[in-house]
Design a protein around this motif. Sequence first.
Motif, PDB file in Angstrom:
ATOM      1  N   UNK A  22      -0.857  -4.023 -12.697  1.00  0.00           N
ATOM      2  CA  UNK A  22       0.049  -4.402 -11.808  1.00  0.00           C
ATOM      3  C   UNK A  22       0.902  -3.382 -13.177  1.00  0.00           C
ATOM      4  N   UNK A  23       1.239  -3.433 -13.949  1.00  0.00           N
ATOM      5  CA  UNK A  23       1.892  -2.634 -14.967  1.00  0.00           C
ATOM      6  C   UNK A  23       1.493  -0.955 -14.569  1.00  0.00           C
ATOM      7  N   UNK A  24       0.566  -1.222 -15.029  1.00  0.00           N
ATOM      8  CA  UNK A  24       0.016   0.722 -14.223  1.00  0.00           C
ATOM      9  C   UNK A  24       0.017   1.075 -12.883  1.00  0.00           C
ATOM     10  N   UNK A  25      -0.351   0.256 -12.106  1.00  0.00           N
ATOM     11  CA  UNK A  25       0.439   0.707 -10.692  1.00  0.00           C
ATOM     12  C   UNK A  25       1.890   0.601 -10.537  1.00  0.00           C
ATOM     13  N   UNK A  26       2.644   0.296 -11.114  1.00  0.00           N
ATOM     14  CA  UNK A  26       4.233   0.427 -11.716  1.00  0.00           C
ATOM     15  C   UNK A  26       4.464   1.641 -12.096  1.00  0.00           C
ATOM     16  N   UNK A  27       4.053   1.969 -13.081  1.00  0.00           N
ATOM     17  CA  UNK A  27       4.680   2.900 -14.047  1.00  0.00           C
ATOM     18  C   UNK A  27       3.615   4.267 -13.247  1.00  0.00           C
ATOM     19  N   UNK A  28       2.541   4.297 -12.901  1.00  0.00           N
ATOM     20  CA  UNK A  28       2.041   5.432 -11.702  1.00  0.00           C
ATOM     21  C   UNK A  28       3.280   5.559 -10.791  1.00  0.00           C
ATOM     22  N   UNK A  29       3.850   5.177  -9.717  1.00  0.00           N
ATOM     23  CA  UNK A  29       4.510   4.946  -9.268  1.00  0.00           C
ATOM     24  C   UNK A  29       6.350   4.546  -9.001  1.00  0.00           C
ATOM     25  N   UNK A  30       6.682   4.632 -10.328  1.00  0.00           N
ATOM     26  CA  UNK A  30       7.484   5.145 -11.257  1.00  0.00           C
ATOM     27  C   UNK A  30       7.723   6.582 -11.014  1.00  0.00           C
ATOM     28  N   UNK A  31       6.868   6.944 -11.832  1.00  0.00           N
ATOM     29  CA  UNK A  31       6.270   8.602 -12.377  1.00  0.00           C
ATOM     30  C   UNK A  31       6.281   9.597 -11.228  1.00  0.00           C
ATOM     31  N   UNK A  32       5.143   8.894 -10.313  1.00  0.00           N
ATOM     32  CA  UNK A  32       4.214  10.214  -9.188  1.00  0.00           C
ATOM     33  C   UNK A  32       4.994   9.032  -7.991  1.00  0.00           C
TER      34      UNK A  32
END
Length: 166
Positions: A22-32
């Motif tokens: 959950x956290x990895x996909x969320x930060x990926x979507x904020x970063x890229x």
Amino acid sequence: MPQDQDLIRLEQLLRLVAKEDYHLRAVRDRFVPQGFQIDVNWLESTLAEDIGVDRLESFSGKFARMQDTVIDKLLPQLLKVAGESPMAAIDNLNRAERLGFITDADSWLQMRRPRNRLVHEYFETLDEMIPAIKQAASFTDELSSAAKTMTEYAVCHLRARRDAVS
């Protein structure tokens, strides 16, 4: 460790991986953000702001953490509960491929290189960083899919309780 303890540990790892996912996909979507072209211009403008640097660091760390948890902890524990003896990472990944948890064991091993570079090295130029970011951003979906597949396998075949893994 008795069998019940092995299953409890598997359920703990499945919960941990669900949170990491959950956290990895969320930060990926904020970063890229979806639709953004990962190129030097984008990376340069992103890293010009402190928040962009923080997002890169967060994405890199969360990507590495989830990859380590899935490969080095979850997969061996799942194999153990399934009655298999965990082995070296490549052997475990080959078994994971045969069981349908992952699509290609070799690509999972190769993904360690960009992960290590993002976490442990500074790049000489932004051009060198682009392929590692692209690979990690793309591989995030495969990590997520594998975690979900392993969870379903544990629930359907290994007596893991659905309410204990979500």
